[in-house]
Design a protein around this motif. Structure first.
Motif, short mmCIF file in Angstrom:
data_model
loop_
_atom_site.label_atom_id
_atom_site.label_comp_id
_atom_site.label_asym_id
_atom_site.label_seq_id
_atom_site.Cartn_x
_atom_site.Cartn_y
_atom_site.Cartn_z
N GLN A 52 -6.02 2.79 2.42
CA GLN A 52 -4.66 3.21 2.07
C GLN A 52 -4.52 3.40 0.56
O GLN A 52 -3.96 4.40 0.09
CB GLN A 52 -3.64 2.18 2.57
CG GLN A 52 -2.19 2.59 2.29
CD GLN A 52 -1.19 1.54 2.73
OE1 GLN A 52 -1.55 0.37 2.93
NE2 GLN A 52 0.05 1.93 2.89
N VAL A 53 -5.00 2.44 -0.22
CA VAL A 53 -4.89 2.53 -1.67
C VAL A 53 -5.73 3.68 -2.22
O VAL A 53 -5.29 4.44 -3.09
CB VAL A 53 -5.29 1.18 -2.32
CG1 VAL A 53 -5.32 1.31 -3.84
CG2 VAL A 53 -4.34 0.07 -1.90
N LEU A 54 -6.93 3.82 -1.70
CA LEU A 54 -7.80 4.91 -2.14
C LEU A 54 -7.16 6.28 -1.85
O LEU A 54 -7.20 7.19 -2.69
CB LEU A 54 -9.16 4.82 -1.45
CG LEU A 54 -10.08 3.69 -1.91
CD1 LEU A 54 -11.20 3.48 -0.90
CD2 LEU A 54 -10.65 3.97 -3.30
N ALA A 55 -6.55 6.40 -0.69
CA ALA A 55 -5.95 7.68 -0.32
C ALA A 55 -4.76 8.03 -1.22
O ALA A 55 -4.54 9.21 -1.53
CB ALA A 55 -5.51 7.65 1.14
N ALA A 56 -4.00 7.04 -1.62
CA ALA A 56 -2.85 7.30 -2.49
C ALA A 56 -3.30 7.91 -3.81
O ALA A 56 -2.59 8.74 -4.40
CB ALA A 56 -2.07 6.01 -2.74
N VAL A 57 -4.49 7.53 -4.29
CA VAL A 57 -5.02 8.08 -5.54
C VAL A 57 -5.73 9.41 -5.28
O VAL A 57 -5.60 10.36 -6.05
CB VAL A 57 -5.97 7.07 -6.20
CG1 VAL A 57 -6.68 7.69 -7.40
CG2 VAL A 57 -5.20 5.83 -6.62
N ALA A 58 -6.47 9.48 -4.18
CA ALA A 58 -7.28 10.67 -3.90
C ALA A 58 -6.48 11.85 -3.38
O ALA A 58 -6.98 12.98 -3.37
CB ALA A 58 -8.36 10.32 -2.89
N ALA A 59 -5.23 11.62 -2.97
CA ALA A 59 -4.44 12.69 -2.35
C ALA A 59 -4.19 13.86 -3.30
O ALA A 59 -3.94 14.98 -2.86
CB ALA A 59 -3.12 12.14 -1.84
N GLY A 60 -4.25 13.62 -4.60
CA GLY A 60 -4.00 14.68 -5.56
C GLY A 60 -5.24 15.40 -6.04
O GLY A 60 -5.18 16.18 -6.99
N SER A 61 -6.36 15.15 -5.38
CA SER A 61 -7.62 15.78 -5.82
C SER A 61 -8.40 16.25 -4.60
O SER A 61 -7.99 16.04 -3.45
CB SER A 61 -8.45 14.80 -6.62
OG SER A 61 -8.99 13.79 -5.77
#
Length: 335
Positions: A52-61
């Motif tokens: 969940q945390v990784l996706a919140a950061v990766a969603a913009g790339s």
């Protein structure tokens, strides 16, 4: 550290240093640390939180897209893609973006693919629960199935059951169910929320973070009733509010391994105990938070929505008072 020099730290990884390292790499477009971290994560609760945390950061790339291109057989990459497209759909819905419907459909397909590729993984089902809140009118049949008990609402109970089957009482799954309830166009949301969290917490085992779920409903009720605008606010000092704090302290905080505590749950418990004047008990929870904090639920106590500056000052005052009370009671160890 003296209260007047201490400043709390907000970081999405919190005390998870390995996750923090992976996030740092992810922000620079590198995915190897993320892959290695997930490969070493064997606990479903930790897996759910980290993805969940990784996706919140990766969603913009497009970093996860690059990972999938390099390792098309990676099940972890498929699950991360599912996480990311769900995050994008939720953001589009929140912002009223014209592509919300298209992103919703893309995310639904990604969830189904991830569930097929990783049949033991609860995350694809948690993601489908997250998407259910976009169906505010409950048009889809899977979002209006009969509840498992009286006083509960029709909803995506089948999706929750699938997540429960793979990881019983998965924290995020139950929070996603609560968010779905708030998004419904029909029903008495707060009374239904109370019934839901009482049902969920009563069936959860000792140490489960689901035991802390009632604290979130109390904050939501306070927010909706604009409690901070009332001259005499008795919301937090009622017997019910004090009991919610005591039960979460006993049945979750004291019964669970400290490393399993999420910062958001700790923040809600510290806030609830402080608000109900159980200062020494709250001091123990502030100690568990260490140098960290989360803006919620403290921003709900401020006149301006999302006023992080005022919220931080409120957090610091509450923290100082409760740590002092814990020291006086002989239950605290530090400031």
């Amino acid at each position: 550290m003296a209260p007047n020099t201490f400043r709390p730290v907000y970081h999405p990884a919190g005390r998870d240093k390995e996750l923090g390292t992976a996030l740092q790499d992810l922000r620079t477009g590198r995915w190897l640390a993320m892959r290695d971290l997930l490969a070493a994560t064997t606990d479903w609760d930790l897996w759910t939180r980290r993805t969940q945390v990784l996706a919140a950061v990766a969603a913009g790339s497009d970093t996860v897209q690059a990972w999938r291109a390099e390792e098309p057989e990676s099940s972890a990459a498929v699950v991360m893609h599912c996480r990311i497209v769900v995050e994008r759909a939720l953001r589009a819905h929140r912002d009223g973006h014209r592509r919300t419907q298209e992103l919703w459909h893309e995310a639904w397909e990604a969830c189904r693919l991830a569930a097929h590729r990783s049949p033991e993984d609860p995350v694809p089902w948690v993601c489908l629960l997250a998407l259910a809140r976009l169906d505010e009118g409950q048009r889809l049949e899977e979002h209006r199935t009969a509840p498992p008990g009286p006083m509960l609402f029709p909803g995506p109970w089948g999706l929750l059951a699938q997540a429960d089957k793979r990881d019983p009482h998965n924290r995020e799954a139950y929070h996603r169910m609560l968010q779905f309830l708030y998004a419904r166009r029909t029903g008495s949301h707060l009374s239904e929320a109370v019934n839901f969290v009482q049902w969920a917490s009563s069936s959860a085992p000792l140490g489960s973070p689901v035991k802390a779920l009632p604290l979130y409903v109390r904050v939501e009720r306070y927010r909706r009733e604009m409690g901070h605008e009332k001259a005499l606010d008795l919301h937090w000092v009622t017997d019910d509010a004090a009991r919610d704090g005591r039960l979460a302290l006993r049945d979750w905080f004291d019964a669970a391994p400290p490393q399993s505590h999420t910062l958001l749950d700790l923040g809600h418990l510290a806030h609830a105990l402080w608000g109900s004047h159980q200062f020494a008990e709250a001091g123990r929870v502030f100690e568990a938070l260490g140098p960290f904090w989360t803006t919620l639920p403290w921003t709900d106590r401020t006149p301006g929505p999302g006023d992080a500056g005022l919220a931080e000052e409120l957090f610091l005052r509450a923290r100082a008072r409760c740590l002092a009370a814990a020291r006086d009671a002989g239950t605290g160890t530090s400031a």
